[in-house]
Design an enzyme around this catalytic site. Structure first.
Site, short mmCIF file in Angstrom:
data_model
loop_
_atom_site.label_atom_id
_atom_site.label_comp_id
_atom_site.label_asym_id
_atom_site.label_seq_id
_atom_site.Cartn_x
_atom_site.Cartn_y
_atom_site.Cartn_z
N ASN A 9 -44.51 -9.23 8.83
CA ASN A 9 -44.45 -10.14 9.96
C ASN A 9 -43.20 -9.79 10.78
OD1 ASN A 9 -44.19 -12.27 11.71
ND2 ASN A 9 -44.32 -13.88 10.16
N ARG A 86 -49.15 -9.74 10.63
CA ARG A 86 -49.35 -10.91 11.45
C ARG A 86 -49.24 -10.48 12.92
NH1 ARG A 86 -45.13 -15.13 13.54
NH2 ARG A 86 -46.58 -16.64 14.43
N HIS A 175 -50.74 -20.81 15.33
CA HIS A 175 -50.67 -21.28 13.94
C HIS A 175 -52.05 -21.26 13.28
CE1 HIS A 175 -46.89 -23.94 14.84
NE2 HIS A 175 -46.53 -22.75 14.38
N ARG A 236 -38.75 -26.55 21.67
CA ARG A 236 -39.76 -26.55 22.73
C ARG A 236 -40.15 -27.98 23.10
NH1 ARG A 236 -43.85 -22.57 19.79
NH2 ARG A 236 -42.15 -21.86 18.48
N GLU A 380 -49.40 -18.94 4.79
CA GLU A 380 -49.98 -17.97 5.73
C GLU A 380 -49.98 -16.56 5.15
OE1 GLU A 380 -47.13 -20.01 8.19
OE2 GLU A 380 -48.35 -19.51 9.94
#
Ligand code: ADP
Length: 401
Positions: A9, A86, A175, A236, A380
Site C-alpha cells: 500500500n 491497494r 474505503h 476533512r 483491508e
C-alpha cells in the site's frame, strides 16, 4: 518456506507492507516512513531497530530494503507467490480486482485525474514491484470497486448531465475494501450469507465514510467524486455548501486554496483548533476544552444524520456496524451517535459498548434494540491478500484446458 502473498500500500511518503502465508494468516508487516526525504526509515513489526533507507530513496530502493530484511528473517523465499496492491481510484473501468498487465496500468493511469494524489503513487509502487519481481502475478484491488454497484440515483449529482458524460463527474465512494470486508464479516458473525445480509457500515478512522449494503452490494455511500464528501473526518470537512467556494472567493480565498483547507485543515482539526486525533480530542473535552467538545458533537451529529440517510436505500437492516480506529475503540463516540437515533430504535447496552464488542460476536446493542449494533475490526489487508491469491491461482484463458 510456505508460499506467501505480499500486500503493498503505497502513499506519498509511506509504504505499508503485509506478508500472509498460504492459509491467509498474517506473518509480518512493515512500514516505510518519510519516503522521499533525508530521514526515510522502515520498521518491521516486532523488531525495535529501524532499517536505514538511503536519503531521497524512491519506492524501488525502499522496497528492496524491506524485502531483503524479510528474506534475512526467513519470512520470504526469493519471491512471494502473489502481490496485491491497494489502488485508490478505479473509476468506472474497474468493478473488481484485476491481474495487472500493461492495459491495467494504462487504465489506472487514465483514472489518475480523479485521484491525482493517490493513483500516481500507487502506480509507482506497482512499477517498482514489477521490476523487482517480473514473474510474480500482481493484482490491483481498488478502493472504489465495491461501490460500482451503486444505482444511478445514488451516484449522480444533480448537475448538468454532460458533466458525467464528458468529465466522469459522479459519486464513486471510497474505503470499498473495508466496507466489503464488513459486509462479509457481519454475515459470517450473524450466521447468514453475504447475499442475504443488509447493513449500514460506518468506517471511522482518519478518513470516515458510511455505506448502505443491501444483500451484500453497496447501494449508497457518503464519499463522492473525491474522499472529501460526507462525514466529518480528522482533517476533512465532509459536506459543505458548494456556495462556500464563491462566497470565500469574494474574501480572497481561491478555489484551490479552499480545497486544500477543506482537505487538510478542517474536520476535527479545524473545529477544535488543536488536533485531528479523536483520542486526544476526547481527553481535551474531558478537561473542559469547549472547541474539542463541539468538534465531537458535530462529528457524532453528522454521523447520526448519515445513518438515518442510509436507511433510504435499505428494506431491512441486519446490523449497524462500526469499524476503523474510532469506530472500533471509542465507546463514547458510538454512544453519543446512537443517542441521536432513539427514534429509529437503536439502543446500546453500556457494558457491551464499553467492552468494544468483546463479547457475543461484536454485538453492543441491548436486546430491546430494534436493530443489532456491532463493533468489528476491519481488515483491508486480508481482503487484498485473498484477492491477490485468488487471481494469481486462476488460470488465464491460455492456461485453461
Ligand atoms: P487511518 O484511517 O489512518 O487508518 P485509524 O483507523 O487508525 O486511522 O484511526 C485513527 C483514529 O482512531 C484517530 O483519530 C485515533 O485517535 C482514533 N482512536 C484510536 N483509538 C481510540 C480511542 N480509544 N478513543 C478514541 N479514538 C481513538
Amino acid at each position: 518456506m510456505q508460499a506467501n502473498t505480499l500486500v503493498v500500500n503505497c502513499g506519498s511518503s509511506s509504504i505499508k507492507l503485509a506478508l500472509f502465508d498460504h492459509q491467509e494468516q498474517k506473518i509480518s508487516s512493515a512500514l516505510v516512513e518519510r519516503l522521499n526525504t533525508a530521514d526515510a526509515f522502515a520498521r518491521i513489526e516486532g523488531i525495535d531497530a529501524p532499517l536505514a533507507i538511503e536519503p531521497e530513496a524512491r519506492y524501488e530502493q525502499a522496497l528492496k530494503v524491506v524485502l531483503s530484511a524479510f528474506e534475512e528473517l526467513g519470512l520470504l523465499d526469493s519471491a512471494p507467490s502473489a502481490i496485491g496492491h491497494r489502488v485508490v481510484h478505479g473509476g468506472e473501468t474497474f468493478r473488481e480486482a484485476v491481474l495487472i498487465d500493461d492495459d491495467v496500468i494504462e487504465g489506472i493511469q487514465a483514472c489518475s485525474g480523479l485521484a491525482p494524489l493517490h493513483n500516481p503513487v500507487n502506480l509507482a509502487g506497482i512499477e517498482a514491484m514489477r521490476k523487482l519481481y517480473p514473474r510474480v502475478p500482481q493484482v490491483a484491488v481498488f478502493d472504489t470497486a465495491f461501490h460500482q454497484t451503486l444505482p444511478p440515483k445514488a451516484y449522480m449529482y444533480a448537475v448538468p448531465e454532460s458533466y458525467y458524460r464528458d468529465w466522469a463527474v459522479r459519486r464513486y465512494g471510497f474505503h470499498g475494501t473495508s466496507h466489503y470486508f464488513m459486509s462479509r464479516e457481519t454475515a459470517r458473525r450473524l450466521d447468514r450469507t453475504p447475499a442475504t445480509t443488509s447493513l449500514i457500515s460506518a468506517h471511522l478512522g482518519n478518513g470516515c465514510s458510511i455505506t448502505a449494503i443491501r444483500d451484500g452490494l453497496s447501494v449508497d455511500t457518503s464519499m463522492g467524486l473525491t474522499p472529501l464528501e460526507g462525514l466529518v473526518m480528522g482533517t476533512r470537512s465532509g459536506d459543505v455548501d458548494p456556495g462556500l467556494f464563491d462566497y470565500l472567493d469574494g474574501k480572497g480565498i481561491t478555489a484551490a486554496a479552499l480545497n486544500d483547507v477543506l482537505n487538510q485543515q478542517s474536520g476535527l482539526l479545524g473545529l477544535s483548533g488543536q488536533t485531528n486525533d479523536m483520542r486526544t480530542l476526547c481527553d481535551l473535552a474531558d478537561h473542559g476544552h469547549e472547541p474539542s467538545r463541539l468538534a465531537i458533537d458535530v462529528f457524532c451529529f453528522r454521523l447520526a444524520r448519515y445513518i438515518g440517510a442510509m436507511m433510504a436505500s435499505l428494506n431491512r437492516i441486519d446490523a449497524l456496524v462500526f469499524t476503523g480506529g474510532i469506530g472500533e475503540n471509542s465507546s463514547r463516540i458510538r454512544e453519543q451517535t446512537c443517542n441521536h437515533l432513539g427514534l429509529l430504535g437503536f439502543e446500546l447496552e453500556a457494558d457491551l459498548n464499553s467492552a468494544h464488542g468483546g463479547f457475543s460476536d461484536g454485538i453492543i446493542s441491548s436486546p430491546e434494540s430494534r436493530f443489532p449494533v456491532m463493533v468489528i475490526p476491519t481488515n483491508e489487508e486480508l481482503v487484498i491478500a485473498s484477492e491477490a491469491k485468488r487471481l494469481a491461482e486462476t488460470p488465464t484463458p491460455s492456461e485453461r484446458p
